[in-house]
Write a protein that holds these residues in place. Sequence first.
Motif, PDB file in Angstrom:
ATOM      1  N   UNK A   1     -83.450 -31.736  -7.049  1.00 20.15           N
ATOM      2  CA  UNK A   1     -84.675 -31.313  -7.733  1.00 20.15           C
ATOM      3  C   UNK A   1     -84.938 -32.202  -8.950  1.00 20.15           C
ATOM      4  N   UNK A   2     -83.878 -32.526  -9.694  1.00 21.49           N
ATOM      5  CA  UNK A   2     -84.024 -33.382 -10.878  1.00 21.49           C
ATOM      6  C   UNK A   2     -84.539 -34.770 -10.501  1.00 21.49           C
ATOM      7  N   UNK A   3     -84.133 -35.278  -9.358  1.00 22.72           N
ATOM      8  CA  UNK A   3     -84.631 -36.578  -8.908  1.00 22.72           C
ATOM      9  C   UNK A   3     -86.143 -36.499  -8.673  1.00 22.72           C
ATOM     10  N   UNK A   4     -86.574 -35.471  -7.974  1.00 18.94           N
ATOM     11  CA  UNK A   4     -88.014 -35.280  -7.744  1.00 18.94           C
ATOM     12  C   UNK A   4     -88.784 -35.091  -9.043  1.00 18.94           C
ATOM     13  N   UNK A   5     -88.214 -34.326  -9.952  1.00 22.06           N
ATOM     14  CA  UNK A   5     -88.857 -34.131 -11.254  1.00 22.06           C
ATOM     15  C   UNK A   5     -88.904 -35.440 -12.035  1.00 22.06           C
ATOM     16  N   UNK A   6     -87.895 -36.275 -11.849  1.00 24.25           N
ATOM     17  CA  UNK A   6     -87.878 -37.578 -12.500  1.00 24.25           C
ATOM     18  C   UNK A   6     -89.029 -38.446 -12.028  1.00 24.25           C
ATOM     19  N   UNK A   7     -89.302 -38.410 -10.729  1.00 24.98           N
ATOM     20  CA  UNK A   7     -90.439 -39.173 -10.197  1.00 24.98           C
ATOM     21  C   UNK A   7     -91.736 -38.661 -10.811  1.00 24.98           C
ATOM     22  N   UNK A   8     -91.892 -37.347 -10.836  1.00 24.67           N
ATOM     23  CA  UNK A   8     -93.114 -36.761 -11.416  1.00 24.67           C
ATOM     24  C   UNK A   8     -93.224 -37.064 -12.907  1.00 24.67           C
ATOM     25  N   UNK A   9     -92.122 -36.963 -13.627  1.00 25.44           N
ATOM     26  CA  UNK A   9     -92.130 -37.235 -15.068  1.00 25.44           C
ATOM     27  C   UNK A   9     -92.457 -38.693 -15.341  1.00 25.44           C
ATOM     28  N   UNK A  10     -91.945 -39.576 -14.508  1.00 29.43           N
ATOM     29  CA  UNK A  10     -92.194 -41.007 -14.687  1.00 29.43           C
ATOM     30  C   UNK A  10     -93.675 -41.343 -14.483  1.00 29.43           C
ATOM     31  N   UNK A  11     -94.291 -40.649 -13.534  1.00 26.39           N
ATOM     32  CA  UNK A  11     -95.683 -40.940 -13.174  1.00 26.39           C
ATOM     33  C   UNK A  11     -96.713 -40.215 -14.031  1.00 26.39           C
ATOM     34  N   UNK A  12     -96.275 -39.241 -14.809  1.00 32.30           N
ATOM     35  CA  UNK A  12     -97.201 -38.453 -15.620  1.00 32.30           C
ATOM     36  C   UNK A  12     -96.777 -38.471 -17.079  1.00 32.30           C
ATOM     37  N   UNK A  13     -97.613 -37.878 -17.901  1.00 35.55           N
ATOM     38  CA  UNK A  13     -97.280 -37.732 -19.313  1.00 35.55           C
ATOM     39  C   UNK A  13     -96.924 -36.286 -19.597  1.00 35.55           C
ATOM     40  N   UNK A  14     -96.424 -36.065 -20.785  1.00 37.74           N
ATOM     41  CA  UNK A  14     -96.133 -34.703 -21.202  1.00 37.74           C
ATOM     42  C   UNK A  14     -94.663 -34.362 -21.109  1.00 37.74           C
ATOM     43  N   UNK A  15     -94.365 -33.164 -21.553  1.00 41.90           N
ATOM     44  CA  UNK A  15     -92.978 -32.726 -21.683  1.00 41.90           C
ATOM     45  C   UNK A  15     -92.516 -31.820 -20.553  1.00 41.90           C
TER      46      UNK A  15
END
Length: 157
Positions: free
Chosen positions: A48-62
């Motif tokens: 799940x953290x890997x997927x969240x990492x992709x989303x976090x990398x592609x978007x802004x915010x916390x």
Amino acid sequence: MTLTRKHYILIAAGGSALTLFGAMVIFQRFLDLPPCAMCIWQRWPHAIAIGLGVLAYLTRGWIFPALGAISAAVTAGIGLYHFGVEHDYWEGPSSCTSGGSGISGMSTADLLSVDSGPKLIMCDQISWELFGISMPGWNAIVSIILVYFWIKAIRAS
């Protein structure tokens, strides 16, 4: 060199990816150490953290880094719990510990057979350790470090 939000995200998500790679390829495939049920539980938050990492990398915010930190904290907690089960600090789930009822319906021949399916791995048995710390303990240590990098990503947002 100053690390940016994206650097922290890459370190945190990459750390989960490397942890999963180590568990699934190095330990499970090459060292022939199949996982127990609690080992599998520890893998899901890393995925799940890997997927969240992709989303976090592609978007802004916390929000995505915060969810990544929570995922890393969850796998650290499961790892600490599993470490305690292995060292008899507390009881584990009865379905995967040697004192549990999860294998009570099996005969001695079934348990000792090498012809019937995968190996039965008990959650309270240490398969591998380094410096007195078993795999779940190392997972907890690595995951706590990953929480730190997720938090750094949040602060850099």
